[in-house]
Design a protein around this motif. Structure first.
Motif, PDB file in Angstrom:
ATOM      1  N   LEU A 169      26.251 -80.808 -41.259  1.00 35.51           N
ATOM      2  CA  LEU A 169      26.048 -81.533 -41.698  1.00 35.51           C
ATOM      3  C   LEU A 169      25.891 -82.836 -41.180  1.00 35.51           C
ATOM      4  O   LEU A 169      25.062 -84.323 -41.249  1.00 35.51           O
ATOM      5  N   VAL A 170      27.458 -82.925 -40.845  1.00 33.54           N
ATOM      6  CA  VAL A 170      27.714 -84.575 -40.362  1.00 33.54           C
ATOM      7  C   VAL A 170      27.037 -84.449 -38.683  1.00 33.54           C
ATOM      8  O   VAL A 170      26.539 -85.499 -38.173  1.00 33.54           O
ATOM      9  N   ILE A 171      27.029 -83.102 -37.814  1.00 31.67           N
ATOM     10  CA  ILE A 171      26.979 -83.396 -36.957  1.00 31.67           C
ATOM     11  C   ILE A 171      25.295 -83.505 -36.651  1.00 31.67           C
ATOM     12  O   ILE A 171      25.456 -84.173 -35.562  1.00 31.67           O
ATOM     13  N   ARG A 172      24.553 -82.843 -37.551  1.00 27.34           N
ATOM     14  CA  ARG A 172      23.461 -82.925 -37.412  1.00 27.34           C
ATOM     15  C   ARG A 172      22.404 -84.797 -37.154  1.00 27.34           C
ATOM     16  O   ARG A 172      21.831 -84.743 -37.170  1.00 27.34           O
ATOM     17  N   ILE A 195      25.934 -78.212 -31.195  1.00 29.42           N
ATOM     18  CA  ILE A 195      26.890 -77.941 -32.436  1.00 29.42           C
ATOM     19  C   ILE A 195      27.327 -76.968 -32.842  1.00 29.42           C
ATOM     20  O   ILE A 195      28.689 -77.275 -32.963  1.00 29.42           O
ATOM     21  N   LEU A 196      27.276 -75.874 -32.155  1.00 26.40           N
ATOM     22  CA  LEU A 196      28.284 -74.182 -32.877  1.00 26.40           C
ATOM     23  C   LEU A 196      29.274 -74.880 -31.746  1.00 26.40           C
ATOM     24  O   LEU A 196      30.946 -74.439 -32.230  1.00 26.40           O
ATOM     25  N   ARG A 197      29.351 -74.962 -30.636  1.00 25.58           N
ATOM     26  CA  ARG A 197      30.627 -75.854 -29.650  1.00 25.58           C
ATOM     27  C   ARG A 197      31.592 -76.431 -30.320  1.00 25.58           C
ATOM     28  O   ARG A 197      32.350 -76.739 -30.107  1.00 25.58           O
ATOM     29  N   ASN A 198      30.828 -77.744 -31.515  1.00 25.99           N
ATOM     30  CA  ASN A 198      31.434 -78.310 -31.574  1.00 25.99           C
ATOM     31  C   ASN A 198      32.390 -77.775 -32.880  1.00 25.99           C
ATOM     32  O   ASN A 198      33.042 -79.283 -33.546  1.00 25.99           O
TER      33      ASN A 198
END
Length: 286
Positions: A169-172, A195-198
């Motif tokens: 929710l934050v990264i998007r 996203i996933l790598r973070n």
């Protein structure tokens, strides 16, 4: 590009762990358990299934450091071999729960239309006590190592999903994700590369806790007779089989119980340390 990843590099994480005596102790215990389990073929003094009725229920001695069980089998050898199965089950549960949980968390966090239904599903699954839901699933699927892994993976998936959803929710909403969307980057690429790598840090931390809980839950299921087959030595099955001799041969239960406590506590302590080092914000929200 580093919204929720640790501000520390890999070397800094290791240095941070080494500066924490509890984490160092937990790491040493965990490494020792893994080495014993992995090297069971060479380190176990006896064949774990070898029967010796003449030596049944012998107390710990120089010949049998952990004593023998009701069939004369060496408890030390069985404890070492059981560690391999228990750790394998715990590791498999982490993989299954991560696969399910990360998928659900990414979908709920990235796609707004799916957030409501998936969040309700996650909340509903977390409303059930872990062990009761695991017992129900294993009872429906049948007792076996594969079904135990599948049941516990489903039980613990919501924990990973909840953490992944919150971070997604934050990264998007960050600029580089919005830029990728504007440039027409495929959604699959955004989810995996941006996203996933973070999410490596929170997933790693959550994985240590799931690993510890899975070992404990497998032991509980085996103790109740709905887990791994009694023919397969695990710490839980050893305790279950030794409970009827608790008064006259308590060592049958003591040593696998100590192995469970040592493994679970070391994973919990290591998980706490990694959580504080990799993402201090996660320590305040989980």
């Amino acid at each position: 590009m580093t919204a929720v990843t640790s501000p520390l590099g890999e070397d800094s994480v290791w240095r941070g762990l080494l500066r924490r005596p509890p984490a160092v102790g937990a790491l040493i215990v965990l490494i020792a358990v893994v080495v014993l389990a992995a090297g069971a073929d060479f380190l176990a003094p006896y064949v774990p299934s070898k029967l010796s009725i003449a030596n049944r229920l012998q107390a710990p001695s120089a010949l049998h450091l952990f004593g023998t069980d009701e069939f004369g089998r060496d408890v030390l050898s069985r404890t070492i071999w059981a560690g391999r199965i228990s750790l394998a089950v715990g590791g498999a549960v982490v993989l299954v729960s991560a696969l399910i949980g990360v998928t659900l968390g990414l979908m709920a966090g990235y796609f707004r239309r799916l957030d409501g239904p998936l969040s309700r599903l996650i909340d509903a699954m977390m409303a059930f006590p872990d062990i009761l839901l695991a017992i129900a699933l294993v009872a429906a699927l049948g007792p076996s190592a594969f079904n135990v892994v599948l049941a516990l993976g489903i039980v613990y998936a919501p924990r990973a999903a909840r953490v992944v959803r919150a971070s997604t929710l934050v990264i998007r909403e960050l600029a580089y994700v919005e830029a990728a969307q504007a440039l027409g980057v495929p959604t699959a690429v955004i989810l995996t590369r941006h996203i996933l790598r973070n999410l490596a840090s929170p997933i790693t931390v959550q994985g240590t806790f799931i690993f510890a809980n899975a070992i404990l839950a497998e032991a509980g299921l085996s103790f109740l007779g709905v887990g791994v087959s009694p023919d397969v030595p695990t710490w839980g099955t050893m305790i279950a089989m030794g409970r009827q001799f608790m008064d006259q041969a308590g060592w049958i239960m003591w040593f696998p119980g100590i192995a469970i406590v040592a493994s679970v506590m070391s994973l919990q302590v290591l998980g706490d340390a990694l959580r504080d080092l990799l993402d201090p914000r996660l320590a305040r929200t989980t």
